[in-house]
Design an enzyme around this catalytic site. Sequence first.
Site, PDB file in Angstrom:
ATOM      1  N   CYS A   1      42.686-110.068 -38.424  1.00 38.07           N
ATOM      2  CA  CYS A   1      43.334-110.572 -37.221  1.00 38.07           C
ATOM      3  C   CYS A   1      44.116-111.821 -37.641  1.00 38.07           C
ATOM      4  O   CYS A   1      43.525-112.849 -37.957  1.00 38.07           O
ATOM      5  CB  CYS A   1      42.244-110.902 -36.208  1.00 38.07           C
TER       6      CYS A   1
ATOM      7  N   CYS B   1      46.775 -88.901 -79.671  1.00 44.55           N
ATOM      8  CA  CYS B   1      48.150 -89.080 -80.156  1.00 44.55           C
ATOM      9  C   CYS B   1      49.127 -89.229 -78.988  1.00 44.55           C
ATOM     10  O   CYS B   1      49.191 -88.382 -78.112  1.00 44.55           O
ATOM     11  CB  CYS B   1      48.528 -87.862 -80.989  1.00 44.55           C
TER      12      CYS B   1
END
Length: 321
Positions: free
Chosen positions: A143, A169
């Site tokens: 809020c 790899c």
Amino acid sequence: MENPSGRDKVRIYSIETSSAEEVSKIKKTDQEWRKLLTPEQYRITRLKGTEAPFQISCRIPANEEKGVYVCACCGTALFRHKSKFESGSGWPSFWEPISELNVSHKPDDNMGMVRTEVLCARCDAHLGHVFGDGPPPTGKRYCINAASIIVKELSDKAEYSKATFAAGCFWGVEAAFRKLLGKGVISTRVGYIGGHAGNPVYKEVCSGSTGHAEAVELVYNPYKISYEELLDIFWEIHDATAKGSKQVDTASQYRSVIFFHTPQQEKIARAKKRELQDSGTQKKKIVTQIVETQRFYPAEDYHQRYYEKRGIDSCGCSCVP
Ligand SMILES: [Zn+2]
């Protein structure tokens, strides 16, 4: 969490680079803040005031998809328009901040009740309070005073996120992720990360002397492809279990690592790893490491898009697990 007072550095999630960055805290004298802010902004952000509900209408971004709300004092991005909801309280309400890093919380027992104050993590501006009666998925209601935030529109680029994976790899890993170009993956590049040597070259990384792993860095659009989906592919394309193979050796350049860029990515990666291990599909223990991202050194040009340049699907060597 609140930053301990006196600490001058703070980690903030940047929507421009899609990663957490260490920045200096912003500290100004009262006089300086007064000059920068309107009297109402000053009263609320610096003196912890509360504006009257339904008084200030919080501006809505023209493009709601790209709207964000930034701190009125220091410009730190705090909430996305997409997480804003109509709470009926008369104050702008959000169900989550852009990142937990960008807001801090503090217990507040003023007004005879225990509430949790929400502050800007970079400049300690008072923003409002957070309550536990918000909508899903978080159940939270931030809020926020309209005077504490300013609406801004993001550029396309700022909506993109980064992901970094090491899975053997890097030629093959990059090729696998490049199949998703146009489906949410924006770009890829291969490089070295996770070691101790500065500016490493391929030969050094292969020798194992740098501590770096071969990795792929992706830029992706999280609204087209989720981090979860990227992780599914990550675990599909390599064997991340401990089979004693050199590929997943924890020190090898072919080790399996998720380099997370944000606390959210870390949370998702840990949950997915657990889920995958518990699913019973993996016969051995998953040894993928989950660590915070570090400096990424792009590899030499000839390694970038290696398969594509050679028109091959696999390099045929034993480097791909
Ligand atoms: Zn701020």
